[in-house]
Design a protein around this motif. Structure first.
Motif, PDB file in Angstrom:
ATOM      1  N   ASP A 117       0.853  -1.177   0.000  1.00  0.00           N
ATOM      2  CA  ASP A 117       0.000   0.000   0.000  1.00  0.00           C
ATOM      3  C   ASP A 117       0.899   1.241   0.000  1.00  0.00           C
ATOM      4  OD1 ASP A 117      -1.523   2.208   0.751  1.00  0.00           O
ATOM      5  OD2 ASP A 117      -2.884   1.007   1.994  1.00  0.00           O
ATOM      6  N   PRO A 118       1.169   1.777  -1.207  1.00  0.00           N
ATOM      7  CA  PRO A 118       2.131   2.889  -1.306  1.00  0.00           C
ATOM      8  C   PRO A 118       1.728   4.118  -0.487  1.00  0.00           C
ATOM      9  CG  PRO A 118       1.608   1.986  -3.489  1.00  0.00           C
ATOM     10  CD  PRO A 118       0.663   1.346  -2.517  1.00  0.00           C
ATOM     11  N   THR A 119       0.440   4.439  -0.431  1.00  0.00           N
ATOM     12  CA  THR A 119       0.002   5.620   0.319  1.00  0.00           C
ATOM     13  C   THR A 119       0.314   5.451   1.801  1.00  0.00           C
ATOM     14  OG1 THR A 119      -1.815   5.720  -1.240  1.00  0.00           O
ATOM     15  CG2 THR A 119      -1.962   7.171   0.678  1.00  0.00           C
ATOM     16  N   ALA A 120      -0.065   4.289   2.326  1.00  0.00           N
ATOM     17  CA  ALA A 120       0.176   4.040   3.751  1.00  0.00           C
ATOM     18  C   ALA A 120       1.675   3.970   4.025  1.00  0.00           C
ATOM     19  CB  ALA A 120      -0.511   2.751   4.184  1.00  0.00           C
ATOM     20  N   PRO A 170      -7.897   2.259  14.301  1.00  0.00           N
ATOM     21  CA  PRO A 170      -8.196   2.694  12.921  1.00  0.00           C
ATOM     22  C   PRO A 170      -7.714   4.112  12.629  1.00  0.00           C
ATOM     23  CG  PRO A 170     -10.114   2.989  14.305  1.00  0.00           C
ATOM     24  CD  PRO A 170      -9.059   2.365  15.180  1.00  0.00           C
ATOM     25  N   PRO A 171      -7.822   4.535  11.374  1.00  0.00           N
ATOM     26  CA  PRO A 171      -7.543   5.931  11.029  1.00  0.00           C
ATOM     27  C   PRO A 171      -8.455   6.852  11.858  1.00  0.00           C
ATOM     28  CG  PRO A 171      -7.851   4.619   9.035  1.00  0.00           C
ATOM     29  CD  PRO A 171      -8.207   3.736  10.192  1.00  0.00           C
ATOM     30  N   PHE A 172      -7.973   8.017  12.143  1.00  0.00           N
ATOM     31  CA  PHE A 172      -8.718   9.079  12.835  1.00  0.00           C
ATOM     32  C   PHE A 172      -9.054   8.766  14.293  1.00  0.00           C
ATOM     33  CE2 PHE A 172      -9.699   9.466   8.287  1.00  0.00           C
ATOM     34  CZ  PHE A 172      -9.105  10.703   8.050  1.00  0.00           C
ATOM     35  N   HIS A 173      -8.533   7.678  14.831  1.00  0.00           N
ATOM     36  CA  HIS A 173      -8.723   7.449  16.268  1.00  0.00           C
ATOM     37  C   HIS A 173      -7.818   8.428  17.012  1.00  0.00           C
ATOM     38  CE1 HIS A 173      -8.562   5.602  20.223  1.00  0.00           C
ATOM     39  NE2 HIS A 173      -9.681   4.975  19.914  1.00  0.00           N
ATOM     40  N   PRO A 174      -8.321   9.029  18.115  1.00  0.00           N
ATOM     41  CA  PRO A 174      -7.492  10.016  18.835  1.00  0.00           C
ATOM     42  C   PRO A 174      -6.130   9.479  19.278  1.00  0.00           C
ATOM     43  CG  PRO A 174      -9.637   9.687  19.930  1.00  0.00           C
ATOM     44  CD  PRO A 174      -9.656   8.886  18.683  1.00  0.00           C
ATOM     45  N   GLU A 175      -6.028   8.166  19.487  1.00  0.00           N
ATOM     46  CA  GLU A 175      -4.744   7.591  19.926  1.00  0.00           C
ATOM     47  C   GLU A 175      -3.801   7.294  18.756  1.00  0.00           C
ATOM     48  OE1 GLU A 175      -3.972   5.827  23.224  1.00  0.00           O
ATOM     49  OE2 GLU A 175      -5.482   7.133  24.135  1.00  0.00           O
ATOM     50  N   THR A 176      -4.317   7.365  17.546  1.00  0.00           N
ATOM     51  CA  THR A 176      -3.448   7.146  16.381  1.00  0.00           C
ATOM     52  C   THR A 176      -2.638   8.424  16.150  1.00  0.00           C
ATOM     53  OG1 THR A 176      -5.069   5.636  15.440  1.00  0.00           O
ATOM     54  CG2 THR A 176      -3.437   6.513  13.924  1.00  0.00           C
ATOM     55  N   PRO A 177      -1.308   8.325  16.094  1.00  0.00           N
ATOM     56  CA  PRO A 177      -0.491   9.541  15.957  1.00  0.00           C
ATOM     57  C   PRO A 177      -0.895  10.377  14.739  1.00  0.00           C
ATOM     58  CG  PRO A 177       0.912   7.627  16.353  1.00  0.00           C
ATOM     59  CD  PRO A 177      -0.475   7.107  16.140  1.00  0.00           C
ATOM     60  N   TYR A 228       0.014   9.469  11.234  1.00  0.00           N
ATOM     61  CA  TYR A 228      -0.613   8.292  10.619  1.00  0.00           C
ATOM     62  C   TYR A 228      -2.141   8.401  10.593  1.00  0.00           C
ATOM     63  CZ  TYR A 228       3.979   6.494  12.127  1.00  0.00           C
ATOM     64  OH  TYR A 228       5.320   6.317  12.367  1.00  0.00           O
ATOM     65  N   ARG A 229      -2.635   9.593  10.918  1.00  0.00           N
ATOM     66  CA  ARG A 229      -4.070   9.798  11.119  1.00  0.00           C
ATOM     67  C   ARG A 229      -4.928   9.198  10.009  1.00  0.00           C
ATOM     68  NH1 ARG A 229      -7.846  14.135  12.315  1.00  0.00           N
ATOM     69  NH2 ARG A 229      -7.491  14.914  10.215  1.00  0.00           N
ATOM     70  N   GLU A 230      -4.489   9.384   8.782  1.00  0.00           N
ATOM     71  CA  GLU A 230      -5.343   8.958   7.675  1.00  0.00           C
ATOM     72  C   GLU A 230      -5.164   7.494   7.287  1.00  0.00           C
ATOM     73  OE1 GLU A 230      -5.348  11.763   4.494  1.00  0.00           O
ATOM     74  OE2 GLU A 230      -5.848  13.385   5.881  1.00  0.00           O
ATOM     75  N   VAL A 231      -4.124   6.834   7.819  1.00  0.00           N
ATOM     76  CA  VAL A 231      -3.907   5.439   7.428  1.00  0.00           C
ATOM     77  C   VAL A 231      -4.161   4.442   8.552  1.00  0.00           C
ATOM     78  CG1 VAL A 231      -2.323   5.996   5.558  1.00  0.00           C
ATOM     79  CG2 VAL A 231      -1.405   5.551   7.840  1.00  0.00           C
ATOM     80  N   GLY A 232      -4.120   4.903   9.799  1.00  0.00           N
ATOM     81  CA  GLY A 232      -4.355   4.009  10.934  1.00  0.00           C
ATOM     82  C   GLY A 232      -3.076   3.711  11.695  1.00  0.00           C
ATOM     83  N   TYR A 267      10.319 -13.473   6.859  1.00  0.00           N
ATOM     84  CA  TYR A 267       9.913 -12.073   6.731  1.00  0.00           C
ATOM     85  C   TYR A 267       9.004 -11.665   7.880  1.00  0.00           C
ATOM     86  CZ  TYR A 267       7.058 -15.348   4.091  1.00  0.00           C
ATOM     87  OH  TYR A 267       6.393 -16.477   3.705  1.00  0.00           O
ATOM     88  N   SER A 268       8.856 -10.357   8.040  1.00  0.00           N
ATOM     89  CA  SER A 268       7.922  -9.772   8.993  1.00  0.00           C
ATOM     90  C   SER A 268       7.031  -8.813   8.224  1.00  0.00           C
ATOM     91  CB  SER A 268       8.685  -9.004  10.073  1.00  0.00           C
ATOM     92  OG  SER A 268       9.511  -9.864  10.810  1.00  0.00           O
ATOM     93  N   TYR A 269       5.967  -8.346   8.880  1.00  0.00           N
ATOM     94  CA  TYR A 269       5.029  -7.460   8.195  1.00  0.00           C
ATOM     95  C   TYR A 269       4.752  -6.185   8.977  1.00  0.00           C
ATOM     96  CZ  TYR A 269       4.044 -11.103   4.834  1.00  0.00           C
ATOM     97  OH  TYR A 269       4.165 -12.028   3.829  1.00  0.00           O
ATOM     98  N   VAL A 270       4.478  -5.125   8.233  1.00  0.00           N
ATOM     99  CA  VAL A 270       3.945  -3.911   8.825  1.00  0.00           C
ATOM    100  C   VAL A 270       2.504  -3.798   8.335  1.00  0.00           C
ATOM    101  CG1 VAL A 270       4.161  -1.408   9.052  1.00  0.00           C
ATOM    102  CG2 VAL A 270       6.209  -2.807   8.675  1.00  0.00           C
ATOM    103  N   LEU A 271       1.572  -3.698   9.302  1.00  0.00           N
ATOM    104  CA  LEU A 271       0.156  -3.562   8.965  1.00  0.00           C
ATOM    105  C   LEU A 271      -0.354  -2.251   9.553  1.00  0.00           C
ATOM    106  CD1 LEU A 271      -1.140  -7.062  10.227  1.00  0.00           C
ATOM    107  CD2 LEU A 271       0.005  -6.585   8.077  1.00  0.00           C
ATOM    108  N   VAL A 272      -1.586  -1.892   9.226  1.00  0.00           N
ATOM    109  CA  VAL A 272      -2.257  -0.803   9.936  1.00  0.00           C
ATOM    110  C   VAL A 272      -3.629  -1.285  10.389  1.00  0.00           C
ATOM    111  CG1 VAL A 272      -1.114   1.240   8.964  1.00  0.00           C
ATOM    112  CG2 VAL A 272      -2.985   0.150   7.688  1.00  0.00           C
ATOM    113  N   GLY A 273      -4.117  -0.664  11.464  1.00  0.00           N
ATOM    114  CA  GLY A 273      -5.424  -1.005  12.022  1.00  0.00           C
ATOM    115  C   GLY A 273      -6.549  -0.463  11.160  1.00  0.00           C
ATOM    116  N   THR A 274      -7.737  -1.035  11.365  1.00  0.00           N
ATOM    117  CA  THR A 274      -8.890  -0.641  10.545  1.00  0.00           C
ATOM    118  C   THR A 274     -10.123  -0.364  11.419  1.00  0.00           C
ATOM    119  OG1 THR A 274      -9.636  -2.923  10.382  1.00  0.00           O
ATOM    120  CG2 THR A 274      -8.147  -2.154   8.639  1.00  0.00           C
TER     121      THR A 274
END
Lengths: 94, 379, 140
Positions: free
Chosen positions: B114-117, B256-263, B266-270, B282-289
Motif C-alpha cells: 500500500d504505497p500511500t500508507a 483505525p484511522p482518525f482514532h485520537p490515539e493514532t499519531p 498516521y491519522r489517515e492510514v491508521g 519475513y515480517s510485516y507492517v500492517l495498519v489497524g482498521t
C-alpha cells in the motif's frame, strides 16, 4: 465442541453451558484443522465463562495453546463488573 | 524503526553492524550494562514513568514517545505494589534483550502493498529498518507469578468458578484486581523503558558501525506496540461509550484511522502494527482498521506461532550448521546460545504470511509492507 | 527417584517421582536445573538457605521451584542438590533447608533453556505406591 463457519475467515463457538458470550476465531479452513489439534479452542470457550466478558471471547489466527487464556486471545471485560486475569496477559508482560 | 539508509548503504558493513548491536545490547541471561545500574528508588521511577524515564536520561528524544502505544507509559502504574522479588529481578535487567523468541533484527523493506500508507509510515523500497522484540523480563515474570498465586485464592473467595486454575482472576474493582492492574501496569512501563533504552543503543550501534552522524542514520520509531497486556480502553458500543479492560495475550492493538490515539502523522492510514515472523523469512507492517475497532476491540494478531516444539526443532538441526545456512540466505545471526538459534530456527515457526493474510482477509488489518531480515541478534 | 520431561509446543513439563515429599522437591529442583544447563557439570560448593511457606503441597512445589528460578535470575546460581525439611502448619506447609550449587560460569556451563516461571498449569501432586508423584509445567 460445536464450531460453525461464519465466513471464509471467521468461526463461531456458540454459547453452551455457562458461557457468557460466544467464541469468535479468525482463521482459514486449513488453519482450523491445525488449531483443532491442541486445546486452544477449549481455552477460547473457557475464557467465555469469565464474569463481565463483553462481545465475544476472541482468537487471532496465530492462536495456540497457552496457560489459561490461549495465546492469540482477546477478551474485553466490563470496567466495573468484569474481572481481570493474569493468565489473560501472560508472563511476558507488555 | 525506519532509517534513512538503503540496503546497499549498509551491506558492506553489515557484519560490523550486527557485531556492534550484539556488543551494545546484552542478550541471553547476561546482566544489564554496567553503565546502567539502578538502585531501588530509580527503578521505582522507571516503573512509574515508562519510556519517558529513558528519554529524560538522554536515551532517545521526546518525539519517540509519540510513536509508542500509550506514549510508553500506562497510567495507574503502582510501583509500590511491585514485590521486592520483582524489584530484585528487574534491577540489572533494564536494557537487556532476554532470550527465547526475543530479538533485535535489521531488515529491509522487501515489498510494499500500500504505497500511500507506506509513505505515511515513512517506508520505501529497500529501506533499512530495525525491529526490537523484548518485554519486561524477569520483573514481569515475577509480577505474573506473584499475582497468579494471589488470584488462585481470590477467585475461590469471590465464588468465581474456573474451568482451569491458570484462568484465575478477580473482579477489576476488588483489592486483588486493582493490585494486579497496578503492578502489571508498572511492569508494562518497565518494558516500554527497556525497549526505549535499547532503541537508543541501536541508534548508537548504527552510528558506530557505519561511521555516521545521528541525522545520517536517522533511525526513527515507526511504532511500538504491546502484545501481552490488559488495560482500560474506551469503545462505543450501541451508541454508548464504555470503559473496558481489554486483555490481549499474544495479540496486538490495531486502532483505525482518525482514532485520537493514532499519531497525527498516521491519522489517515491508521495505527501501525508490527508482526514479526521467524528469523529466516519475513515480517510485516500492517495498519489497524475501522472493522478491527468495531469487531475485535481494536485488536489483531501478533506473530507466527510455533509449529515445532523446541525439542523437535533441536532434533532437526542436529548435524546442520544453522548459522551458515542463514548466512547463505543473506542473514547474519549472532546469539548468546546456539541452543536458542536451534530452537528458534525458521522451520520451527508457522508461516507468518498465512496469519497476516487471514487478518487482512477478515478486514481487521491492512498490509502495508513486508520486511526481510539481514541481521539478527538473539539471546 | 526420577523425573521425565514431556513437551508441549511452547514449554516444558516434567513428571517427577520420589519416595518422600522432600525428595520430590529435590528431584523437581534437579529437573529444573537439568533444563537450564548440563546438570552433571554443576558443582556443589556454594550453599544457600531457603525458607518458604505455602497453603498446599501443590503451591509449595510451585513456590519452591519459582524460588530456584529467582535465585538463578538474581544471583546467577545453578543448584544441583538440596537438604529439605517440610513441616505441616495449621494453615499450610513450611519448607526449610539448604540448597547447594555454584555460580554460573559461561565458560563451563552450557545454557540450554531459560525458564521464565513455574506455572500452575496441569499441576498435580499425589501420593503413590512409591511415595509421591508430581506433574509441573515450566514457562520458557
Amino acid at each position: 465442541m460445536r464450531i460453525e463457519q461464519i465466513d471464509e475467515f471467521r468461526w463461531r463457538i456458540p454459547r453452551q453451558g455457562k458461557m457468557q458470550v460466544e467464541g469468535l476465531v479468525f482463521a482459514s479452513a486449513e488453519m482450523m484443522k491445525e488449531i483443532g489439534q491442541d486445546h486452544s479452542l477449549q481455552q477460547v470457550s473457557n475464557v467465555a465463562h469469565l464474569p463481565g466478558i463483553i462481545g465475544a471471547s476472541m482468537a487471532m489466527p496465530d492462536i495456540h495453546w497457552g496457560y489459561g487464556f490461549p495465546i492469540g486471545g482477546v477478551a474485553a471485560m466490563d470496567g466495573k463488573k468484569g474481572v481481570v486475569s493474569p493468565g489473560g496477559v501472560g508472563y511476558d508482560i507488555n | 524503526m525506519r532509517s534513512g539508509l538503503s540496503r546497499t548503504d549498509i551491506q558492506p558493513r553489515l557484519r560490523d553492524l550486527v557485531t556492534r548491536l550484539y556488543q551494545n545490547i546484552p542478550t541471553g541471561i547476561g546482566k544489564g550494562r554496567t553503565d546502567l545500574r539502578l538502585n531501588r528508588q530509580e527503578l521505582s521511577r522507571v516503573l512509574g514513568r515508562g519510556a519517558a524515564w529513558a528519554v529524560e536520561k538522554g536515551m532517545g528524544v521526546s518525539e519517540d514517545l509519540e510513536y509508542l502505544e500509550e506514549n510508553g507509559c500506562l497510567e495507574g502504574a503502582r510501583p509500590d505494589l511491585v514485590s521486592d522479588k520483582a524489584y530484585q529481578r528487574g534491577r540489572n535487567q533494564l536494557g537487556t534483550l532476554g532470550s527465547g523468541n526475543h530479538f533485535a533484527e535489521i531488515q529491509y523493506v522487501a515489498e510494499i502493498y500500500d504505497p500511500t500508507a507506506a509513505t505515511a509510515l515513512g517506508l520505501f523500497s529497500d529501506q533499512v529498518t530495525l525491529t526490537l522484540h523484548s518485554g519486561s523480563r524477569g520483573l514481569g515474570h515475577q509480577v505474573c507469578s506473584d499475582h497468579i498465586r494471589i488470584m488462585v485464592e481470590a477467585a475461590a473467595r469471590y465464588g468465581i468458578e474456573l474451568p482451569d486454575r491458570q484462568l484465575c482472576c478477580a473482579p477489576i474493582q476488588s483489592p486483588e484486581g486493582r493490585d494486579y492492574l497496578g503492578a502489571m501496569s508498572a511492569a508494562a512501563n518497565f518494558a516500554f523503558a527497556n525497549r526505549q533504552v535499547m532503541t537508543h543503543w541501536a541508534r548508537e550501534s548504527f552510528m558506530q558501525a557505519l561511521h555516521l552522524g545521528p541525522s545520517q542514520a536517522n533511525l526513527e520509531v515507526v511504532y511500538d506496540v504491546c502484545h501481552n497486556i490488559a488495560k482500560f480502553e474506551t469503545f462505543e458500543i450501541d451508541g454508548r461509550h464504555r470503559r473496558l479492560c481489554i486483555h490481549r495475550k499474544g495479540a496486538t492493538r490495531a486502532y483505525p484511522p482518525f482514532h485520537p490515539e493514532t499519531p497525527e502523522r498516521y491519522r489517515e492510514v491508521g495505527q501501525p502494527v508490527l508482526i514479526p515472523g521467524d528469523m529466516g523469512r519475513y515480517s510485516y507492517v500492517l495498519v489497524g482498521t475501522e472493522r478491527a475497532y468495531s469487531e475485535t476491540f481494536g485488536s489483531t494478531c501478533h506473530g507466527a506461532g510455533r509449529r515445532l516444539s523446541r525439542k523437535q526443532a533441536k532434533k532437526q538441526t542436529r548435524g546442520r550448521s544453522l548459522l551458515d545456512e542463514l548466512e547463505r540466505e543473506g542473514v547474519v545471526v549472532m546469539a548468546a546460545g546456539m541452543a536458542t538459534v536451534a530452537e528458534e530456527m525458521p522451520e520451527a515457526y508457522k508461516d507468518v504470511a498465512a496469519v497476516v493474510d487471514v487478518v487482512e482477509g477478515a478486514g481487521i488489518s491492512r498490509k502495508v509492507a513486508q520486511l526481510k531480515p539481514i541481521g539478527v541478534i538473539k539471546g | 527417584m526420577a523425573y521425565r520431561f514431556f513437551e508441549h509446543t511452547a514449554d516444558i513439563g516434567v513428571d517427577i517421582e520420589a519416595t518422600s515429599f522432600e525428595s520430590l522437591l529435590t528431584e523437581g529442583l534437579r529437573a529444573l536445573t537439568d533444563s537450564l544447563t548440563v546438570i552433571e557439570k554443576v558443582e556443589l560448593g556454594l550453599e544457600l538457605k531457603v525458607d518458604l511457606e505455602a497453603r498446599s503441597r501443590e503451591d509449595l512445589l510451585v513456590e519452591w521451584l519459582n524460588e530456584i528460578v529467582f535465585l538463578f535470575d538474581t544471583r546467577a546460581v545453578l543448584l544441583g542438590q538440596a537438604d529439605l525439611d517440610v513441616e505441616a502448619k495449621s494453615d499450610g506447609w513450611c519448607l526449610r533447608g539448604t540448597v547447594r550449587g555454584e555460580r554460573y560460569d559461561p565458560n563451563r556451563h552450557e545454557l540450554k533453556t531459560l525458564i521464565k516461571a513455574v506455572t500452575y498449569h496441569q499441576l498435580e501432586v499425589r501420593s503413590s505406591k512409591v511415595g509421591w508423584t508430581a506433574r509441573v509445567v515450566f514457562d520458557i
